[in-house]
Design a protein around this motif. Structure first.
Motif, PDB file in Angstrom:
ATOM      1  N   GLY A   1       0.809  -1.200   0.000  1.00  0.00           N
ATOM      2  CA  GLY A   1       0.000   0.000   0.000  1.00  0.00           C
ATOM      3  C   GLY A   1       0.842   1.248   0.000  1.00  0.00           C
ATOM      4  O   GLY A   1       2.065   1.208  -0.016  1.00  0.00           O
ATOM      5  N   GLY A   2       0.147   2.344   0.061  1.00  0.00           N
ATOM      6  CA  GLY A   2       0.799   3.643   0.068  1.00  0.00           C
ATOM      7  C   GLY A   2       1.345   3.980   1.438  1.00  0.00           C
ATOM      8  O   GLY A   2       1.296   3.191   2.369  1.00  0.00           O
ATOM      9  N   SER A   3       1.862   5.169   1.561  1.00  0.00           N
ATOM     10  CA  SER A   3       2.450   5.605   2.820  1.00  0.00           C
ATOM     11  C   SER A   3       1.601   6.731   3.422  1.00  0.00           C
ATOM     12  O   SER A   3       0.718   7.281   2.765  1.00  0.00           O
ATOM     13  N   ILE A   4       1.898   7.045   4.656  1.00  0.00           N
ATOM     14  CA  ILE A   4       1.230   8.146   5.353  1.00  0.00           C
ATOM     15  C   ILE A   4       2.180   9.341   5.315  1.00  0.00           C
ATOM     16  O   ILE A   4       3.355   9.221   5.670  1.00  0.00           O
ATOM     17  N   SER A   5       1.665  10.489   4.873  1.00  0.00           N
ATOM     18  CA  SER A   5       2.470  11.708   4.836  1.00  0.00           C
ATOM     19  C   SER A   5       1.893  12.736   5.800  1.00  0.00           C
ATOM     20  O   SER A   5       0.671  12.850   5.925  1.00  0.00           O
ATOM     21  N   LYS A   6       2.769  13.456   6.462  1.00  0.00           N
ATOM     22  CA  LYS A   6       2.318  14.546   7.325  1.00  0.00           C
ATOM     23  C   LYS A   6       1.823  15.691   6.447  1.00  0.00           C
ATOM     24  O   LYS A   6       2.341  15.923   5.353  1.00  0.00           O
ATOM     25  N   VAL A   7       0.815  16.397   6.947  1.00  0.00           N
ATOM     26  CA  VAL A   7       0.304  17.585   6.270  1.00  0.00           C
ATOM     27  C   VAL A   7       0.755  18.789   7.087  1.00  0.00           C
ATOM     28  O   VAL A   7       0.479  18.868   8.289  1.00  0.00           O
ATOM     29  N   TYR A   8       1.466  19.693   6.420  1.00  0.00           N
ATOM     30  CA  TYR A   8       1.995  20.872   7.087  1.00  0.00           C
ATOM     31  C   TYR A   8       1.187  22.098   6.704  1.00  0.00           C
ATOM     32  O   TYR A   8       0.805  22.270   5.555  1.00  0.00           O
ATOM     33  N   SER A   9       0.977  22.949   7.670  1.00  0.00           N
ATOM     34  CA  SER A   9       0.353  24.234   7.408  1.00  0.00           C
ATOM     35  C   SER A   9       1.412  25.171   6.839  1.00  0.00           C
ATOM     36  O   SER A   9       2.592  25.050   7.161  1.00  0.00           O
ATOM     37  N   PRO A  10       1.007  26.117   6.026  1.00  0.00           N
ATOM     38  CA  PRO A  10       1.964  27.138   5.601  1.00  0.00           C
ATOM     39  C   PRO A  10       2.356  28.061   6.766  1.00  0.00           C
ATOM     40  O   PRO A  10       3.285  28.839   6.655  1.00  0.00           O
TER      41      PRO A  10
END
Length: 152
Positions: A1-10
């Protein structure tokens, strides 16, 4: 499967000297994305699936229920818009409200058309107008107005 990526705010967090982490997102593989497309195509079923076979009144009710649910999440959605794309609070609420008003206006127009009947006189020609789903659709919203451009 795919991976988990963090979501960053600007938004830069001065206490950590880094951009704030505001969530995570699953990165689908190509095969997973194609499997989701297959499920959508099966649900459409060449126009014979549950949604396309519903009456317009039933689809209107479903969308009205969606709007009710979204309105309950107004504050949360506005906060997400502020953190993800740096909208001001006023602009985030304005985008949310404008989007819900557009959807409600579209519903009202569909109801009027249903009440008036499906026959129309267009340039002297009688025509029966039917409204219905057209098929599987991919929606990709722009960065600056993600909610409004997705739902409107």
């Amino acid at each position: 499967g795919g991976s988990i990526s963090k979501v960053y705010s600007p938004i830069f967090d001065s206490s950590t000297q880094h951009r704030a982490v505001i969530g995570s997102i699953y990165q689908m593989t190509k095969d997973e994305a194609l499997a989701v497309l297959d499920v959508a195509k099966q649900a459409w079923d060449q126009g014979q699936g549950e949604w396309p076979q519903m009456s317009l009144w039933e689809r209107i009710l479903a969308v009205e229920n969606l709007v009710i649910g979204l309105r309950k999440s107004r504050e949360n959605i506005a906060n997400i818009l502020m953190w993800e794309i740096c909208k001001t609070q006023a602009d985030a609420y304005k985008e949310f409200d404008r989007t819900m008003e557009f959807v409600e206006s579209s519903i009202a127009m569909a109801k009027v058309q249903l009440e008036e009947g499906s026959w129309r006189n267009v340039s002297g020609i009688q025509a029966k107008v039917r409204r219905g789903p057209l098929g599987v659709t991919l929606l990709l919203a722009p960065f600056n107005y993600p909610l409004n451009e997705m739902y409107a």
